[in-house]
Write an enzyme that holds these catalytic residues in place. Structure first.
Site, PDB file in Angstrom:
ATOM      1  N   LYS A  17       0.831  -1.225   0.036  1.00  0.00           N
ATOM      2  CA  LYS A  17       0.011  -0.010   0.023  1.00  0.00           C
ATOM      3  C   LYS A  17       0.818   1.483   0.029  1.00  0.00           C
ATOM      4  CE  LYS A  17      -1.956  -0.663   3.843  1.00  0.00           C
ATOM      5  NZ  LYS A  17      -1.529  -1.895   4.620  1.00  0.00           N
TER       6      LYS A  17
ATOM      7  N   ARG B 246      -9.375   1.625   9.446  1.00  0.00           N
ATOM      8  CA  ARG B 246      -9.324   0.245   9.797  1.00  0.00           C
ATOM      9  C   ARG B 246     -10.149  -0.579  10.663  1.00  0.00           C
ATOM     10  NH1 ARG B 246      -2.691  -1.102  10.146  1.00  0.00           N
ATOM     11  NH2 ARG B 246      -2.095   0.603   8.258  1.00  0.00           N
TER      12      ARG B 246
ATOM     13  N   ARG C 256      11.267  -7.619   4.908  1.00  0.00           N
ATOM     14  CA  ARG C 256      11.400  -6.268   5.075  1.00  0.00           C
ATOM     15  C   ARG C 256      11.727  -6.124   6.580  1.00  0.00           C
ATOM     16  NH1 ARG C 256       5.759  -3.070   4.733  1.00  0.00           N
ATOM     17  NH2 ARG C 256       5.345  -3.467   6.969  1.00  0.00           N
TER      18      ARG C 256
ATOM     19  N   ARG D 212      12.070  -1.658  11.498  1.00  0.00           N
ATOM     20  CA  ARG D 212      10.728  -1.291  12.421  1.00  0.00           C
ATOM     21  C   ARG D 212      10.487  -2.426  13.403  1.00  0.00           C
ATOM     22  NH1 ARG D 212       5.526  -0.235   8.236  1.00  0.00           N
ATOM     23  NH2 ARG D 212       4.453  -1.319   9.927  1.00  0.00           N
TER      24      ARG D 212
ATOM     25  N   ARG E 150      -0.218  -8.993  13.452  1.00  0.00           N
ATOM     26  CA  ARG E 150      -0.794  -7.916  12.639  1.00  0.00           C
ATOM     27  C   ARG E 150      -1.675  -8.364  11.454  1.00  0.00           C
ATOM     28  NH1 ARG E 150       4.610  -5.385  10.817  1.00  0.00           N
ATOM     29  NH2 ARG E 150       3.408  -4.335   9.332  1.00  0.00           N
TER      30      ARG E 150
HETATM   31  P1  ADP Z   1       1.024  -2.001   8.068  1.00  0.00           P
HETATM   32  O1  ADP Z   1       2.270  -2.543   7.345  1.00  0.00           O
HETATM   33  O2  ADP Z   1       0.605  -2.934   9.540  1.00  0.00           O
HETATM   34  O3  ADP Z   1       0.096  -1.656   7.230  1.00  0.00           O
HETATM   35  P2  ADP Z   1       1.272   0.784   9.165  1.00  0.00           P
HETATM   36  O4  ADP Z   1       2.366   1.477   8.702  1.00  0.00           O
HETATM   37  O5  ADP Z   1       0.011   1.238   8.078  1.00  0.00           O
HETATM   38  O6  ADP Z   1       1.507  -0.657   9.123  1.00  0.00           O
HETATM   39  O7  ADP Z   1       0.795   0.943  10.512  1.00  0.00           O
HETATM   40  C1  ADP Z   1       1.744   0.755  11.530  1.00  0.00           C
HETATM   41  C2  ADP Z   1       0.902   0.608  12.971  1.00  0.00           C
HETATM   42  O8  ADP Z   1       0.253   1.918  13.167  1.00  0.00           O
HETATM   43  C3  ADP Z   1      -0.269  -0.355  13.039  1.00  0.00           C
HETATM   44  O9  ADP Z   1       0.023  -1.724  13.344  1.00  0.00           O
HETATM   45  C4  ADP Z   1      -0.737   0.415  14.231  1.00  0.00           C
HETATM   46  O10 ADP Z   1      -0.591   0.111  15.220  1.00  0.00           O
HETATM   47  C5  ADP Z   1      -1.056   1.799  13.839  1.00  0.00           C
HETATM   48  N1  ADP Z   1      -1.859   2.175  12.970  1.00  0.00           N
HETATM   49  C6  ADP Z   1      -1.806   2.914  11.713  1.00  0.00           C
HETATM   50  N2  ADP Z   1      -3.159   3.060  11.187  1.00  0.00           N
HETATM   51  C7  ADP Z   1      -3.752   2.944  12.356  1.00  0.00           C
HETATM   52  C8  ADP Z   1      -5.534   2.959  12.290  1.00  0.00           C
HETATM   53  N3  ADP Z   1      -6.131   3.481  11.190  1.00  0.00           N
HETATM   54  N4  ADP Z   1      -5.971   2.539  13.501  1.00  0.00           N
HETATM   55  C9  ADP Z   1      -5.256   2.213  14.448  1.00  0.00           C
HETATM   56  N5  ADP Z   1      -3.924   1.911  14.538  1.00  0.00           N
HETATM   57  C10 ADP Z   1      -3.326   2.389  13.195  1.00  0.00           C
END
Ligand code: ADP
Length: 198
Positions: A13, A88, A127, A133, A144
């Protein structure tokens, strides 16, 4: 254009949203990036979010909704945006709708990257080795994916019912995926084109 790009962790994404940002000239808003920036600069929000993120849990809706409302209130998103990683949860979907609805706005399309689970695990493991990370370790990655399946995947049905969902295979080269995304969006932008090319 107001887009929401969806897909499980590891689907690509972020990469694709950045490309769409360049192609469409609309800002890419990644809640994960905003949270990570807050963690790095040790803001109150970052301190509140970090524990959840490190465990692969979602940050509570209240904090996330407030952050996104603030971001979407800035002038650079007036002409459009590419949301990545929000909403989400069902609660976040409602909040986003309320936010946009009050302003007479709506999403134009919800492209979703579809990637087989085995490929996701391979990509996330790769990754993990290079990203540093905190949430890219094997256990947290599995968690996740679980959280996504339980809380976020069901939201796709809702966008499908609203005829906004555009499922696009997220496999192949990044350029292939961008091309597919663009085709799917093109059909959204100009329905007349779809009629002539069908
Ligand atoms: P991923 O690779 O899991 O899609 P992101 O970079 O989008 O990772 O998000 C990393 C973390 O940030 C998530 O695991 C969560 O803890 C937090 N996060 C991101 N977006 C949201 C959201 N919309 N609601 C709640 N937590 C979020």
């Amino acid at each position: 254009m107001r887009l929401l790009i969806m897909g499980p962790p590891g689907a690509g994404k972020g990469t694709q949203a950045l490309r769409l940002q360049q192609l469409l000239g609309a800002p890419h808003i990644s809640t994960g990036d905003i949270f990570r920036a807050n963690v790095a600069s040790e803001t109150d929000l970052g301190r509140a979010a970090q524990g959840f993120m490190d465990k692969g849990e979602y940050v509570p809706d209240e904090l996330t909704n407030a952050m996104v409302s603030e971001r979407l209130s800035q002038p650079d998103v007036e002409a459009g945006f590419i949301l990545d990683g929000y909403p989400r949860t069902a609660e976040q979907v409602l909040r986003l709708e309320d936010f946009l609805g009050r302003r007479g706005l709506a999403l134009d399309a919800v492209p979703c990257l579809v990637v087989p689970r085995d490929d996701l695990l391979d990509r996330l493991t790769a990754r993990a080795a290079e990203s540093g990370r905190a949430d890219d370790t094997a256990d947290v990655v599995m968690h996740r994916l679980d959280v996504y399946d339980r809380q976020t995947a069901p939201l796709l049905d809702l966008y499908r019912e609203r005829r906004l969902l555009r499922e696009v295979p997220g496999t192949g080269s990044p350029d292939d995926v961008t091309r597919r995304l663009f085709e799917a969006l093109h059909r959204t932008v100009d329905p007349a084109d779809e009629a002539t090319s069908a």
